[in-house]
Scaffold this motif. Structure first.
Motif, PDB file in Angstrom:
ATOM      1  N   THR A 467       0.824  -1.202   0.000  1.00 48.55           N
ATOM      2  CA  THR A 467       0.000   0.000   0.000  1.00 48.55           C
ATOM      3  C   THR A 467       0.859   1.253   0.000  1.00 48.55           C
ATOM      4  O   THR A 467       0.539   2.255  -0.649  1.00 48.55           O
ATOM      5  CB  THR A 467      -0.934  -0.004   1.223  1.00 48.55           C
ATOM      6  N   HIS A 468       1.958   1.218   0.714  1.00 49.91           N
ATOM      7  CA  HIS A 468       2.797   2.411   0.887  1.00 49.91           C
ATOM      8  C   HIS A 468       4.013   2.421  -0.036  1.00 49.91           C
ATOM      9  O   HIS A 468       4.739   3.414  -0.106  1.00 49.91           O
ATOM     10  CB  HIS A 468       3.277   2.477   2.343  1.00 49.91           C
ATOM     11  N   ALA A 469       4.244   1.334  -0.768  1.00 47.09           N
ATOM     12  CA  ALA A 469       5.512   1.164  -1.484  1.00 47.09           C
ATOM     13  C   ALA A 469       5.765   2.235  -2.531  1.00 47.09           C
ATOM     14  O   ALA A 469       6.857   2.816  -2.590  1.00 47.09           O
ATOM     15  CB  ALA A 469       5.549  -0.219  -2.138  1.00 47.09           C
ATOM     16  N   ALA A 470       4.794   2.518  -3.400  1.00 47.31           N
ATOM     17  CA  ALA A 470       5.029   3.458  -4.496  1.00 47.31           C
ATOM     18  C   ALA A 470       5.274   4.868  -3.979  1.00 47.31           C
ATOM     19  O   ALA A 470       6.109   5.604  -4.521  1.00 47.31           O
ATOM     20  CB  ALA A 470       3.842   3.441  -5.457  1.00 47.31           C
ATOM     21  N   VAL A 471       4.567   5.244  -2.925  1.00 44.54           N
ATOM     22  CA  VAL A 471       4.756   6.583  -2.352  1.00 44.54           C
ATOM     23  C   VAL A 471       6.167   6.715  -1.797  1.00 44.54           C
ATOM     24  O   VAL A 471       6.854   7.730  -2.015  1.00 44.54           O
ATOM     25  CB  VAL A 471       3.710   6.840  -1.255  1.00 44.54           C
ATOM     26  N   LEU A 472       6.637   5.687  -1.085  1.00 45.77           N
ATOM     27  CA  LEU A 472       7.989   5.713  -0.536  1.00 45.77           C
ATOM     28  C   LEU A 472       9.028   5.674  -1.647  1.00 45.77           C
ATOM     29  O   LEU A 472      10.011   6.431  -1.620  1.00 45.77           O
ATOM     30  CB  LEU A 472       8.184   4.532   0.414  1.00 45.77           C
ATOM     31  N   ALA A 473       8.839   4.796  -2.628  1.00 48.40           N
ATOM     32  CA  ALA A 473       9.811   4.674  -3.716  1.00 48.40           C
ATOM     33  C   ALA A 473       9.972   5.992  -4.460  1.00 48.40           C
ATOM     34  O   ALA A 473      11.091   6.398  -4.792  1.00 48.40           O
ATOM     35  CB  ALA A 473       9.370   3.569  -4.679  1.00 48.40           C
ATOM     36  N   GLU A 474       8.870   6.671  -4.728  1.00 52.01           N
ATOM     37  CA  GLU A 474       8.935   7.948  -5.447  1.00 52.01           C
ATOM     38  C   GLU A 474       9.685   8.991  -4.635  1.00 52.01           C
ATOM     39  O   GLU A 474      10.451   9.793  -5.172  1.00 52.01           O
ATOM     40  CB  GLU A 474       7.512   8.419  -5.752  1.00 52.01           C
ATOM     41  N   GLU A 475       9.488   8.972  -3.314  1.00 49.56           N
ATOM     42  CA  GLU A 475      10.165   9.930  -2.440  1.00 49.56           C
ATOM     43  C   GLU A 475      11.677   9.676  -2.409  1.00 49.56           C
ATOM     44  O   GLU A 475      12.481  10.611  -2.354  1.00 49.56           O
ATOM     45  CB  GLU A 475       9.601   9.814  -1.022  1.00 49.56           C
ATOM     46  N   VAL A 476      12.069   8.399  -2.483  1.00 48.26           N
ATOM     47  CA  VAL A 476      13.481   8.033  -2.357  1.00 48.26           C
ATOM     48  C   VAL A 476      14.210   8.087  -3.695  1.00 48.26           C
ATOM     49  O   VAL A 476      15.417   8.347  -3.751  1.00 48.26           O
ATOM     50  CB  VAL A 476      13.591   6.622  -1.741  1.00 48.26           C
ATOM     51  N   GLY A 477      13.497   7.838  -4.788  1.00 51.67           N
ATOM     52  CA  GLY A 477      14.138   7.791  -6.098  1.00 51.67           C
ATOM     53  C   GLY A 477      14.287   6.394  -6.652  1.00 51.67           C
ATOM     54  O   GLY A 477      15.036   6.174  -7.606  1.00 51.67           O
ATOM     55  N   ILE A 478      13.572   5.437  -6.066  1.00 54.19           N
ATOM     56  CA  ILE A 478      13.525   4.084  -6.619  1.00 54.19           C
ATOM     57  C   ILE A 478      12.418   4.052  -7.665  1.00 54.19           C
ATOM     58  O   ILE A 478      11.296   4.487  -7.408  1.00 54.19           O
ATOM     59  CB  ILE A 478      13.260   3.046  -5.504  1.00 54.19           C
ATOM     60  N   ARG A 479      12.717   3.499  -8.828  1.00 54.52           N
ATOM     61  CA  ARG A 479      11.778   3.589  -9.945  1.00 54.52           C
ATOM     62  C   ARG A 479      11.135   2.250 -10.305  1.00 54.52           C
ATOM     63  O   ARG A 479      10.343   2.167 -11.247  1.00 54.52           O
ATOM     64  CB  ARG A 479      12.482   4.162 -11.170  1.00 54.52           C
ATOM     65  N   ALA A 480      11.472   1.183  -9.594  1.00 59.48           N
ATOM     66  CA  ALA A 480      10.909  -0.139  -9.894  1.00 59.48           C
ATOM     67  C   ALA A 480      10.490  -0.824  -8.600  1.00 59.48           C
ATOM     68  O   ALA A 480      11.195  -0.760  -7.585  1.00 59.48           O
ATOM     69  CB  ALA A 480      11.921  -1.005 -10.639  1.00 59.48           C
ATOM     70  N   ILE A 481       9.339  -1.471  -8.650  1.00 64.99           N
ATOM     71  CA  ILE A 481       8.783  -2.173  -7.496  1.00 64.99           C
ATOM     72  C   ILE A 481       8.298  -3.537  -7.966  1.00 64.99           C
ATOM     73  O   ILE A 481       7.714  -3.657  -9.048  1.00 64.99           O
ATOM     74  CB  ILE A 481       7.603  -1.396  -6.869  1.00 64.99           C
ATOM     75  N   VAL A 482       8.531  -4.565  -7.153  1.00 68.49           N
ATOM     76  CA  VAL A 482       7.981  -5.891  -7.432  1.00 68.49           C
ATOM     77  C   VAL A 482       7.154  -6.317  -6.223  1.00 68.49           C
ATOM     78  O   VAL A 482       7.696  -6.478  -5.126  1.00 68.49           O
ATOM     79  CB  VAL A 482       9.077  -6.925  -7.721  1.00 68.49           C
ATOM     80  N   VAL A 483       5.842  -6.459  -6.438  1.00 68.54           N
ATOM     81  CA  VAL A 483       4.944  -6.884  -5.365  1.00 68.54           C
ATOM     82  C   VAL A 483       4.630  -8.363  -5.567  1.00 68.54           C
ATOM     83  O   VAL A 483       3.949  -8.729  -6.528  1.00 68.54           O
ATOM     84  CB  VAL A 483       3.636  -6.069  -5.366  1.00 68.54           C
ATOM     85  N   PRO A 484       5.116  -9.244  -4.678  1.00 72.18           N
ATOM     86  CA  PRO A 484       4.833 -10.676  -4.844  1.00 72.18           C
ATOM     87  C   PRO A 484       3.361 -10.974  -4.609  1.00 72.18           C
ATOM     88  O   PRO A 484       2.663 -10.208  -3.930  1.00 72.18           O
ATOM     89  CB  PRO A 484       5.716 -11.339  -3.780  1.00 72.18           C
ATOM     90  N   PRO A 485       2.860 -12.075  -5.148  1.00 71.66           N
ATOM     91  CA  PRO A 485       1.445 -12.417  -4.948  1.00 71.66           C
ATOM     92  C   PRO A 485       1.085 -12.616  -3.482  1.00 71.66           C
ATOM     93  O   PRO A 485      -0.056 -12.413  -3.091  1.00 71.66           O
ATOM     94  CB  PRO A 485       1.282 -13.728  -5.732  1.00 71.66           C
ATOM     95  N   THR A 486       2.067 -13.018  -2.685  1.00 62.60           N
ATOM     96  CA  THR A 486       1.822 -13.352  -1.280  1.00 62.60           C
ATOM     97  C   THR A 486       2.419 -12.310  -0.348  1.00 62.60           C
ATOM     98  O   THR A 486       2.880 -12.635   0.738  1.00 62.60           O
ATOM     99  CB  THR A 486       2.434 -14.722  -0.971  1.00 62.60           C
ATOM    100  N   ALA A 487       2.387 -11.051  -0.752  1.00 60.90           N
ATOM    101  CA  ALA A 487       3.116 -10.015  -0.023  1.00 60.90           C
ATOM    102  C   ALA A 487       2.699  -9.906   1.433  1.00 60.90           C
ATOM    103  O   ALA A 487       3.535  -9.716   2.318  1.00 60.90           O
ATOM    104  CB  ALA A 487       2.924  -8.673  -0.727  1.00 60.90           C
ATOM    105  N   ALA A 488       1.413 -10.002   1.719  1.00 59.42           N
ATOM    106  CA  ALA A 488       0.943  -9.754   3.080  1.00 59.42           C
ATOM    107  C   ALA A 488       1.374 -10.835   4.058  1.00 59.42           C
ATOM    108  O   ALA A 488       1.391 -10.609   5.268  1.00 59.42           O
ATOM    109  CB  ALA A 488      -0.577  -9.615   3.089  1.00 59.42           C
ATOM    110  N   THR A 489       1.700 -12.012   3.557  1.00 61.01           N
ATOM    111  CA  THR A 489       2.125 -13.119   4.427  1.00 61.01           C
ATOM    112  C   THR A 489       3.537 -13.578   4.057  1.00 61.01           C
ATOM    113  O   THR A 489       3.880 -14.749   4.192  1.00 61.01           O
ATOM    114  CB  THR A 489       1.136 -14.297   4.306  1.00 61.01           C
ATOM    115  N   PHE A 490       4.359 -12.636   3.608  1.00 60.97           N
ATOM    116  CA  PHE A 490       5.666 -12.970   3.048  1.00 60.97           C
ATOM    117  C   PHE A 490       6.630 -13.514   4.092  1.00 60.97           C
ATOM    118  O   PHE A 490       7.447 -14.386   3.798  1.00 60.97           O
ATOM    119  CB  PHE A 490       6.252 -11.731   2.370  1.00 60.97           C
ATOM    120  N   CYS A 491       6.571 -13.005   5.321  1.00 56.19           N
ATOM    121  CA  CYS A 491       7.460 -13.520   6.365  1.00 56.19           C
ATOM    122  C   CYS A 491       7.104 -14.964   6.695  1.00 56.19           C
ATOM    123  O   CYS A 491       7.991 -15.791   6.960  1.00 56.19           O
ATOM    124  CB  CYS A 491       7.372 -12.648   7.612  1.00 56.19           C
ATOM    125  N   ALA A 492       5.817 -15.289   6.654  1.00 52.66           N
ATOM    126  CA  ALA A 492       5.411 -16.682   6.870  1.00 52.66           C
ATOM    127  C   ALA A 492       5.882 -17.556   5.714  1.00 52.66           C
ATOM    128  O   ALA A 492       6.260 -18.713   5.919  1.00 52.66           O
ATOM    129  CB  ALA A 492       3.892 -16.765   7.021  1.00 52.66           C
TER     130      ALA A 492
END
Length: 691
Positions: A467-492
């Motif tokens: 939810t917050h990734a693109a806003v943070l990336a734009e602020e920092v200068g990162i231009r590419a994001i990869v959201v895995p299908p299982t992002a919300a349970t990724f640590c599990a």
């Protein structure tokens, strides 16, 4: 040097495996189903802070029911937890004591003689983990060469035991000066004391981590016994609940080094599990990076309480042997994870006329105001809801309906106290404040390593990360994001695929020459024997075994060393050249005339976990992507825009969309702001790019 030392032999029989990550707000589950077309099933269960194991049992029963499986179908359970970490941070561990070489009673108070801030004259020093009145001196000491200079007799041991019993401690650690040079000496001393105090658990510092630097080694041992009673009670409760469900599969605990260890090992050495959840997420992200061909990535784990980042270059996570836990130094090898800011449950408030976000968290109970559980203070999640980024009717796949009017009322109260333009002003301002704080910390982390954000891909996970990734990336200068299908349970997911792994170390502190290199070989052989013995006690489900060897080297007189991977054969000339190359790579020069010194020998052993490399989705791409399921107003960067709403499960490989858009899935929401586009790759990842 890494060596394969056995043939690959997977678990004796295939079966379902579950990974669990206990967070402050939700407990996450990933069920891996080998040979099943469903592949992976995911579940989020509200955490139960009063009894964390209850959420584990309830969620495990729920995910097994969804899969149509019984407890007997499980081949393994791997569990990550922050219970030990939280106990250290909140200083709610056991009442412990320390036995230390005479003359060193103030070791924890003196520490490294550093103030928390050189510029704050009012800064208070961190309180020692063990107060001085629970530290007992003993006439036991080794010289730097490992030879005893003082050995306690029976009378001395009786005195120490009497004083130790008088402290009323629940457990104690034992530290002998230079104990790392001969761990067996300290182990025998601990055993003799234990015979006099049969009801008091005692731990030898050299048995936990035989590395030089007495203050840090004392802390490792003290932290281990500090959380050990709490962790053992939790593990006993967990085992009882799992037994009640009928689970007979072996239980593993995710470790801070990105691997896992048996429940018994975790109970003996709980200090190795304090960063297990965040480390498991980084492990899963690096596996994703290798599968997707991404060599340089920044992981962004935004959960309910905090946000953490880690950096991976060349497909491998960065490890640290010195980190800080609750203001205390920890010298065990851990995946290098840095806390950078707020989480979805972080409280938004007005303080001294300014808008603040965190560090307080609403947690799972009562949680954000919108949860309707009695929470009165708005959180970052309430801001997402008020701005339209998340939908109150589809949160957690519709299993939990959010109270938007209650969130708006709480945000209005914050806005009124600051003179902002209603709830919109408070929500938008809070998200900007949170983003700015994260961006500063992320910039700092990359700058310290001389890395350019534009060369990295952001991999967000956790309930709020996408939810917050693109806003943070734009602020920092990162231009590419990869959201895995299982992002919300990724640590599990990282937990369920974790290797069995443990690190071993032993300090030498000798000048580099033929004699010291021979000693290095002997120490590595001893560490390998320990490692194989440990692995053999972990259970039968092991894959390919790998040994990795390294040594810390320095120029003579330097205070800190560089880690150098070891290659065979080990010779003084080979080690010298390896160190010079490492020094040149980091600092741009070498001093060929300077003498070198060997600091610490290191060895890691790992046995491969289940292969969870994602396969290409079975569902073929449609000729054209499905249209949006709706549109809604979203407040972004101070203005309202109309965003298309898409369902993640309706998007398949090759489908593309452009922002502003919102992609909803059952356990998280992906925001695609204006200026960003998104496409689904063959592995099902959603790749965002800023144009």
């Amino acid at each position: 040097m890494a060596t394969d030392v056995t043939a690959d032999h997977r678990a004796r029989a295939p079966g379902a495996r579950v990974g669990i990550d206990v967070g402050g707000t939700f407990t996450d589950f990933v069920l891996a189903l080998p040979g099943d077309a469903r592949g992976l099933l995911h579940h989020k269960e509200p955490s139960t802070p009063d009894d964390p194991a209850r959420a584990v049992a309830d969620g495990l029963a729920a995910v097994l029911d969804r899969a149509g499986l019984g407890p007997g179908d499980l081949a393994s359970v791997t569990h990550g937890t922050t219970i030990g970490l939280n106990a250290i941070i909140q200083r709610r561990g056991a009442r412990i004591a320390l036995v230390v070489t005479e003359g060193h009673r103030d070791i924890l108070e003196i520490g490294r003689s550093r103030m928390p801030s050189s510029f704050d004259l009012h800064a208070a020093k961190e309180q020692p983990l063990v107060p001085r009145d629970r530290i007992v001196e003993i006439a036991a000491r080794l010289g730097p060469d490992g030879r005893p200079t003082s050995t306690p007799d029976d009378e001395e041991l009786a005195r120490v035991a009497e004083e130790l019993a008088a402290t009323g401690a629940d457990a104690a650690a034992v530290l002998v000066l230079h104990g790392h040079t001969d761990p067996a000496f300290e182990a025998r001393l601990t055993e003799r004391l234990g015979a006099l105090l049969p009801g008091l658990p005692l731990t030898s510092s050299a048995a936990i981590w035989p590395e030089v630097r007495e203050f840090e080694r004392a802390l490792v041992a003290c932290l281990n016994v500090y959380i050990q009673p709490l962790m053992r009670r939790y593990f006993d409760r967990l085992e009882a609940l799992l037994d009640g469900l009928g689970v007979s599969a072996p239980v593993y605990i995710a470790a801070s080094n990105g691997g896992s260890l048996s429940l018994r090992s975790a109970a003996e050495r709980p200090i190795e599990t304090v960063l297990s959840g965040p480390a498991a997420g980084v492990t899963a992200a690096t596996r994703l990076g290798r599968a997707a061909g991404i060599e340089r990535l920044v992981t962004f784990d935004m959960g309910g309480t905090s946000s953490d980042i880690a950096v991976a270059v060349d497909g491998e996570p960065e490890f640290a042997t010195h980190t800080t836990i609750g203001g205390l130094p920890l010298i065990l090898p851990v995946v290098a994870v840095n806390a950078i800011g707020a989480g979805g449950g972080s409280v938004v408030r007005a303080e001294h006329g300014a808008l603040k976000v965190g560090p307080d968290s609403a947690g799972a109970d009562p949680g954000p105001v919108a949860y309707g559980r009695g929470g009165l203070r708005p959180t970052v999640t309430d801001c997402y809801l008020h701005t339209g980024v998340i939908d109150p009717a589809t949160f957690l796949g519709g299993r939990m309906t959010l109270d938007a009017p209650a969130a708006a009322h709480a945000l209005d109260a914050v806005a009124d106290s600051l003179g902002l333009d209603g709830g919109d002003g408070a929500a938008d301002g809070a998200l900007r404040v949170a983003t700015a704080g994260m961006a500063v910390e992320l910039h700092k982390t990359l700058a310290e390593r001389g890395l350019d954000p534009a060369e990295f891909t952001l991999v967000p996970f956790g309930g709020a990360g996408p939810t917050h990734a693109a806003v943070l990336a734009e602020e920092v200068g990162i231009r590419a994001i990869v959201v895995p299908p299982t992002a919300a349970t990724f640590c599990a997911l990282g937990a369920v695929g974790a290797d069995l792994r443990r690190d071993f170390a032993r300090s030498l502190r000798r000048d580099l020459d033929d004699v010291s290199v021979s000693a290095l070989r002997d120490i590595l052989a001893g560490l390998e024997e320990q490692a194989r013995t440990w692995l053999g006690a972990q259970g039968p489900a092991t894959g390919a075994v790998r040994l990795t060897r390294a040594a810390d080297l320095s120029y003579t007189g330097q205070a800190y060393e560089l880690r150098v991977p070891l290659t065979a054969p080990l010779t003084p000339a080979g080690l010298t050249e390896a160190f010079h190359r490492a020094h040149e790579r980091l600092y741009g020069f070498r001093d060929a005339s300077a003498a070198l010194r060997i600091g610490t020998a290191r060895l890691a052993i790992s046995a491969a976990g289940p292969d969870l490399t994602p396969a290409a989705p079975a569902t073929p791409s449609a000729a054209t992507p499905p249209g949006p399921v709706g549109r809604r107003s979203v407040l972004l960067a101070g203005r309202r825009v109309t965003a298309d709403v898409h369902r993640r499960d309706a998007l398949h490989a090759g489908h593309t969309l452009t922002g502003p858009a919102v992609v909803e899935q059952d356990d998280t929401t992906v925001l695609v702001p204006p200026g960003w586009s998104a496409a689904v790759d063959p592995l099902g990842n959603l790749r965002l790019r800023y144009s």
